[in-house]
Design an enzyme around this catalytic site. Structure first.
Site, PDB file in Angstrom:
ATOM      1  N   SER A 169      -6.971 -22.667  20.819  1.00 47.71           N
ATOM      2  CA  SER A 169      -6.622 -24.032  20.458  1.00 47.71           C
ATOM      3  C   SER A 169      -5.250 -24.303  21.451  1.00 47.71           C
ATOM      4  CB  SER A 169      -6.209 -24.019  19.068  1.00 47.71           C
ATOM      5  OG  SER A 169      -5.496 -23.085  18.539  1.00 47.71           O
TER       6      SER A 169
ATOM      7  N   GLU B 221     -15.506 -14.909  19.309  1.00 41.33           N
ATOM      8  CA  GLU B 221     -16.454 -16.045  18.340  1.00 41.33           C
ATOM      9  C   GLU B 221     -17.831 -15.270  18.533  1.00 41.33           C
ATOM     10  OE1 GLU B 221     -16.225 -20.069  19.252  1.00 41.33           O
ATOM     11  OE2 GLU B 221     -13.899 -20.088  19.055  1.00 41.33           O
TER      12      GLU B 221
ATOM     13  N   GLU C 126     -14.719 -20.092   9.619  1.00 45.39           N
ATOM     14  CA  GLU C 126     -14.320 -21.509   9.899  1.00 45.39           C
ATOM     15  C   GLU C 126     -15.264 -22.546   9.634  1.00 45.39           C
ATOM     16  OE1 GLU C 126     -12.398 -24.450  13.491  1.00 45.39           O
ATOM     17  OE2 GLU C 126     -12.665 -22.246  13.846  1.00 45.39           O
TER      18      GLU C 126
END
Length: 277
Positions: free
Chosen positions: A51, A121, A188
């Site tokens: 991020s 991920e 998430e």
């Protein structure tokens, strides 16, 4: 090659693993040395998230993160981290190709930053990558549910767990990540009952973000949490401060004093030869 796992990395990641079902794990992102110093007394885990590409570098998505960027910010956070477990995100494109590529990238991040673990991920599709990294002695945090690195492929940020098919896939992904050897997993953007169920069935800690209070811990982006985000703030964010206005007010006051020649004052200049800075 021989395992690269250090005693410190093992101790810090195992301390997180041991929190399963106990006191919730407190996690925030950090990208810089001063933020790491400020946050560390209050958190268990610092995540150097991809991020950073959006938060500090102005990219539209996390796909703007590069290996060099993650190493740069990972090093900065490690300089400020004394006791927290530090996890660095593997950027998009650095691990998806093959288990070999994933291991090479993880090894580079781990060795060049000195971090305690890496995060990637994916679920069933990335289980062999997780396993390869773990087998080489590098701790891995998983990440399932909404996966920001897949936002372009999926056509936007879409909440997971809304259909029976999606729920089944999430449960399969969660089990795959655990079986591959991850010491914890981020969930998430997932429907609350599903995130709670995943937390119940796994033996490793779950770290929620837009998920469930039942998760074994929570993570937020620090700029979101302190009200520094200048663009859209996600629904799952709670702002614990309003630094946007504080920064703007400070800049406005500074500008006014400079234009009025009210700053610097005698207190802020050197007028005697023997004065020290």
């Amino acid at each position: 090659m021989a395992p690269v796992l250090s005693a410190e990395s093992h101790a810090r990641t195992e301390a997180i693993r041991a929190r399963k079902g106990g006191e919730p794990v407190v996690c925030l992102t950090a990208y810089t040395y001063p933020i790491a110093r400020l946050l560390e007394p209050h958190v268990d885990l610092l995540l150097v998230g991809d991020s950073v590409a959006m938060v500090l570098h102005g990219h539209d998505t996390t796909l703007g993160a590069t290996m060099e960027m993650m190493i740069l910010h990972g090093k900065a956070v490690m300089r400020g981290a004394r006791n927290a477990c530090v996890v660095v995100d593997m950027p998009a494109g650095s691990y998806e190709g093959s288990p070999g590529q994933a291991l090479a990238s993880a090894r580079r991040l781990f060795e060049e930053t000195g971090c305690h673990a890496v995060k990637l991920e994916g679920g069933t599709d990335m289980a062999d990558r997780i396993a390869a990294i773990v087998e080489a002695g590098i701790p891995v945090m998983g990440h399932i549910g909404l996966q920001p690195q897949s936002v372009e492929k999926e056509g936007g940020y879409k909440i997971k767990g809304k259909t029976d098919e999606s729920v089944a896939k999430l449960l399969e992904d969660a089990r795959a990540v655990e079986q591959a050897g991850a010491f914890s997993v981020v969930i998430e953007g997932t429907m609350e009952p599903v995130a709670a169920e995943i937390t119940r069935i796994l033996s490793i800690p779950t770290i929620g973000i837009g998920a469930s209070a039942i998760c074994d811990g929570q993570v937020l982006v620090i700029d979101d949490a302190v009200g520094l985000t200048v663009d859209r703030v996600p629904k799952f964010v709670k702002e614990y401060a309003d630094l946007r206005n504080e920064v703007a007010k400070a800049a406005m006051s500074y500008a006014a004093e400079v234009r009025a020649r009210a700053f610097p004052t005698p207190d802020h200049v050197f007028s005697k030869p023997d004065e020290k800075g």
